[in-house]
Structure formats: C-alpha cells, structure tokens
Write an enzyme that holds these catalytic residues in place. Structure first.
Site, PDB file in Angstrom:
ATOM      1  N   ASP A  99      86.925  18.037 -25.452  1.00 48.47           N
ATOM      2  CA  ASP A  99      88.026  18.988 -25.286  1.00 48.47           C
ATOM      3  C   ASP A  99      89.134  18.404 -24.409  1.00 48.47           C
ATOM      4  OD1 ASP A  99      89.579  21.241 -25.314  1.00 48.47           O
ATOM      5  OD2 ASP A  99      88.370  22.355 -23.884  1.00 48.47           O
TER       6      ASP A  99
ATOM      7  N   ASP B  51      97.020  18.685 -28.675  1.00 45.91           N
ATOM      8  CA  ASP B  51      95.642  19.119 -28.500  1.00 45.91           C
ATOM      9  C   ASP B  51      94.777  18.556 -29.612  1.00 45.91           C
ATOM     10  OD1 ASP B  51      93.508  20.574 -27.478  1.00 45.91           O
ATOM     11  OD2 ASP B  51      93.990  22.367 -28.632  1.00 45.91           O
TER      12      ASP B  51
END
Ligand SMILES: *[C@@H]1O[C@H](CO)[C@@H](O)[C@H](O)[C@H]1NC(C)=O
Ligand SMILES: *[C@@H]1O[C@H](CO)[C@@H](O)[C@H](O)[C@H]1NC(C)=O
Ligand SMILES: *[C@@H]1O[C@H](CO)[C@@H](O)[C@H](O)[C@H]1NC(C)=O
Ligand SMILES: *[C@@H]1O[C@H](CO)[C@@H](O)[C@H](O)[C@H]1NC(C)=O
Ligand SMILES: *[C@@H]1O[C@H](CO)[C@@H](O)[C@H](O)[C@H]1NC(C)=O
Ligand SMILES: *[C@@H]1O[C@H](CO)[C@@H](O)[C@H](O)[C@H]1NC(C)=O
Length: 442
Positions: free
Chosen positions: A108, A319
C-alpha cells in the site's frame, strides 16, 4: 471495548513476550520483489470482465474511504487521519522472524505501517497462513515507548514501557497491537532472499477488515514507519505489467530502485515531478497536476480543479492501490466531451463494469477509431498515457470504455494508467520519476 481496555489488554499480552529492543543501525539495502495482482492468485482464474469489474468496485470502495478520511472533521476522526483506505491491488511475498515465517501481504503506497496478524489473536481476519507467534522467534523485540519509532505513530499509546499502536484505515478496517521490531526476509519461496534486521512493524492482535487473502500489509507511504523509509536509501520503484496478463510486476528498493538502466520504450526521456505535501494526508504521494491534453487538445479545466483544499480534500495523488483513475468532476467532464468528439461512435453506458463513457466494440467495418495519447501535465513533467492505458476493451460485453470515473473530491492516478511505466518514488528527494518501459522484461 473501550480504548483504555484495549490498550491494557494489549500491554498485558506484550509484557509476557520479550525484552525491549536496542537501537538499529543504518543500512543500504537494494533488492527486487515480485508483485502479483490481488486477483491473480485466485483459482479458478477470473475472467477479464470479472477482473475489470472487481477492480472498478475496489477502486470505488477505496476512493470512498479516502474521501471519508480527508473530510473527517470531528476530533476523534481527525485524530485517525493517520491511515487511509486499506484495500490494495498488489501482493508481495515476505517472511518475518527467526526462523523466517513466510506470508503474503498487501502493498500500500497510501499508508505507512508494516503489520501482520499475531498470536494470540483476539480479533483477526481470515488469512491463508498461521498467525505469527512472537514467542517462537529469536529476533522479536518490543519497541520502547521512548523510541522515535513509537513517537512516529500518529496515534501512539504507552503502557508500562511498551509501545502499542492503533491504526485505522478510512474504510473502518483497522489493526491494533504491539509495535515491535523483527528481522524481515524479502523475496518469494525460491527467489534470492534479502534479510533486513530490526524493521519496526505492527504485531496486530485486534484486526478488522479485508486482507485480500493475505496476512498483513506493507506500507510504502511517506511517513517514518513505512518500509521504504526504514530501509534507506529511501526510494522504491515499480513497473506494473499489463493489467490483464498474469505476468508478475516488479517492486524494487534502495540501490535496485533506479531508472538508469531501464529499457525505455521509444527512447522516451525520464520525467520527474516533485511531490506535494498534503498536511491532512501526509503519508500519501500528492503531485502538482496542472492540466490534461488529449492529443494536441489541451482540455479547458481550471488548474484549481487539481489543487489541495484547505481542509485536505482535493488535490491529485498517485496510488498503486486504486486501479481506475478518479478525475475531479470538471476535468472528467472535459475529457469525456473530448473523447466523444474523437470517437466516431454512439456512446453508451457500460453498467456491467460501472463506467459511463463507452462505445460498442468492435466497431462496424466502415468505422476507423484512432485514439491519441492522453498527456497529464505535471509540474516540470508530462506523463504520456497511451490509449491502452486509458481505454479498456470489455470483450465479454462488447464495449470500449474510458477507464476513468468522475470524482467529487480529488484526483487519483490509478494503476491502470501506469501499466508498462517504470515509476520511481524517491522519498528522500521528494521526487517522482517515470519512464515508459516494457515491464514484463526484467
Ligand atoms: C487464496 O490463496 C490461495 C493460495 O495462495 C489460493 O489457492 C486461493 O485460490 C486464494 N483464494 C482467493 C479467493 O483468491
Ligand atoms: C506462544 O504463544 C502462543 C500464542 O499466544 C501460545 O499458545 C503458546 O503457549 C506460547 N508458547 C510458549 C512456549 O510460551
Ligand atoms: C521451490 O523449489 C522446489 C525444489 O526445486 C520445488 O519443489 C518447489 O515447488 C518450489 N516452490 C515454488 C513456490 O516455486
Ligand atoms: C534491453 O533490451 C535488450 C533487448 O531486448 C536486452 O538485450 C538488454 O539486456 C536489455 N537491457 C536491460 C538493461 O534490461
Ligand atoms: C450511466 O448510468 C448511470 C446509472 O444508471 C447514470 O447515473 C449515469 O448518469 C449514466 N451516464 C450517462 C453518461 O448516461
Ligand atoms: C509538456 O507539454 C507541454 C505541451 O505539449 C509543453 O509545452 C511542455 O514544454 C512540456 N513539458 C515538459 C517538461 O516536457
């Protein structure tokens, strides 16, 4: 369970486990890992339509979570603006402890903490491997409360000298437990392994949320507890293979994270743009997006559409945990209009995937569809997004769709738009660099 009780319980658990750690030393590590897509290990394999649909659904969930966190105003929620959405898109293999216990974790780039579920587990999500047992590892050490690593938690707690953590994700997933340090071993079963001692990590005894058939998370955010900051030199790069191929992607750290020897596509130059800090979401990689072109046409969008608002909403981040790009409403509408003018076909809504700028596909033989590159104009850098990275073909339902959705909040450059792009996150110099490259070639 109240917060106080939780802390007490964790500390009682921790007290029995092991002595407090000593300081760690500087290190210079360089290694490369395989990244596999979260849906890439399922048996039986998902169809292309299922893969795309699942990715769009996950993207929506992640964006809802990000918005919830960024928009939080009450003090308790604001105190939790430490962690963001938990769902990720890529998995990595690693091992913890001595002897090493292998497991798989979600990668992440939107959060910091490295954590895994630990025994004794009071509340845990299902995971494919046994919970990590600290008392069976020779290298497990507690992190003392006075340690900078404990202070680096946005929401630290201390009891009888033991640092405990609570980490909340915007989708109400969470992990709580003891902040400890351990030797981590990176690399999959039969690949070259790199062992790194003294990595601070969360040994989670109370966890909630979805782990995508993995046993924890590896945070690569900008904060001090993220794996990339702990490894030093503080940089990582990834090269994501085409979304629908099973070929694994690559994630590189330290000395191995470099674009110098990348086999670029078409001799394209490396582009670099500085990261921007969003004080409300300091772990996330925000960029200064200034405009968008489709081919030679610069879209008419007020550059303020991409600015970070005073309350931390808005802005543009890159992201790896969101698949489909979220474009701020005004920009999306401008792009949609331009796509409709470039494609000589009647537009339709593909509700099967959840995208709304679609065309019947394949087109009739009399129609030729030629799509130009999309260009994202960042501060000092242009990111060229070829048609295969912003359009997707859903052959099951027969649609060609714009692989983006409108957002009422900020803009998120998702991983579908980063296929076959080698992306370097230089956190030490606060710079994002990228160059097109065939990612299936090592
Ligand atoms: C979970 O992982 C196991 C082994 O890695 C695999 O066999 C299984 O299909 C996976 N399940 C899902 C739902 O992805
Ligand atoms: C190690 O921890 C596990 C889980 O908490 C527990 O069941 C076990 O009895 C412990 N073993 C030892 C030797 O303390
Ligand atoms: C690792 O190698 C061994 C022996 O070469 C083989 O039996 C095993 O299946 C391999 N494991 C993986 C995960 O590739
Ligand atoms: C670049 O590609 C060529 C041909 O595909 C290959 O021979 C060469 O080793 C590659 N170089 C690097 C640095 O990957
Ligand atoms: C596509 O369908 C959704 C749901 O039915 C609707 O909200 C949206 O306005 C439609 N978009 C277009 C461009 O027709
Ligand atoms: C990016 O593209 C714009 C428009 O094509 C051009 O004016 C600008 O010089 C480019 N910037 C860089 C850094 O290449």
């Amino acid at each position: 369970m109240t917060m106080g009780n939780l802390v007490l319980l964790l500390v009682v658990l921790a007290a029995a486990l092991s002595p407090v750690a000593r300081c760690t030393t500087d290190r210079d590590v360089g290694f490369q890992l395989k990244l596999t897509h979260v849906d890439g290990r399922a048996a039986p394999a998902y169809t292309k339509l299922q893969l795309l649909t699942r990715a769009v659904v996950r993207s929506r969930a992640r964006v809802a979570a990000l918005s919830a966190v960024a928009a939080a105003v009450d003090p308790i929620t604001a105190a939790r603006i430490l962690v963001r959405a938990s769902q990720g898109e890529y998995l990595v293999d690693l091992a913890v402890g001595t002897p090493p216990v292998e497991y798989t974790a979600i990668v992440d780039t939107g959060s910091d903490l490295v954590w895994t579920q630990c025994a004794p587990c009071m509340l845990c999500s299902d995971q494919p491997t046994p919970f990590f047992q600290p008392n069976r590892s020779a290298t497990y050490r507690l992190v003392p409360c006075g340690s900078p690593r404990c202070a680096a938690l946005s929401y630290p707690a201390c009891f009888h000298g033991v640092c405990v953590y609570q980490y909340y994700y915007g989708d109400y997933a969470s992990s709580a437990g003891v902040l400890a340090q351990e030797a981590f071993t990176f690399g999959a079963a039969n690949s070259t392994k790199v062992r790194v001692p003294g990595v601070a990590f969360g040994c989670g005894n109370v966890n909630a949320g979805y782990l995508a058939n993995s046993s924890g998370m590896v945070g690569l955010g900008r904060g001090p507890l993220s794996l990339v900051r702990q490894l030093g030199p503080s940089r990582f790069s990834y090269c994501l293979t085409s979304f629908l191929t099973p070929a694994p992607s690559r994630l590189s750290f330290g000395a191995m994270a470099s674009l110098d020897s990348t086999n670029t596509s078409d001799g394209a130059p490396v582009q670099s743009t500085p990261f921007v800090l969003n004080p409300a979401l300091p772990s996330m990689y925000f960029l200064s997006l200034q405009g968008i072109s489709l081919g030679d046409t610069r879209l008419r969008v007020d550059p303020l559409a991409f600015a970070i608002n005073d309350d931390g909403t808005g802005g543009c981040m890159i992201d790896s945990g969101t698949s489909i790009t979220y474009l701020y409403q005004d920009a999306y509408e401008a792009l949609r209009r331009e796509v409709l003018s470039v494609v000589p076909l009647r537009s339709v809504n593909d509700t099967a995937i959840g995208l709304d700028t679609c065309f019947p596909w394949p087109p009739p033989p009399s129609v030729t569809v030629t799509m130009p590159d999309l260009v994202l104009h960042f501060n000092r850098a242009n990111m060229t997004v070829p048609p295969e990275n912003y359009m997707l073909i859903d052959s099951a339902t027969g649609f060609l769709c714009l692989a983006m959705v409108p957002s009422g909040d900020g803009t998120i450059i998702g991983n579908y738009q980063q296929q076959n792009l080698h992306v370097l996150y230089d956190t030490a110099n606060s710079l994002l660099s990228f160059v097109p490259a065939p990612c299936n070639i090592a």
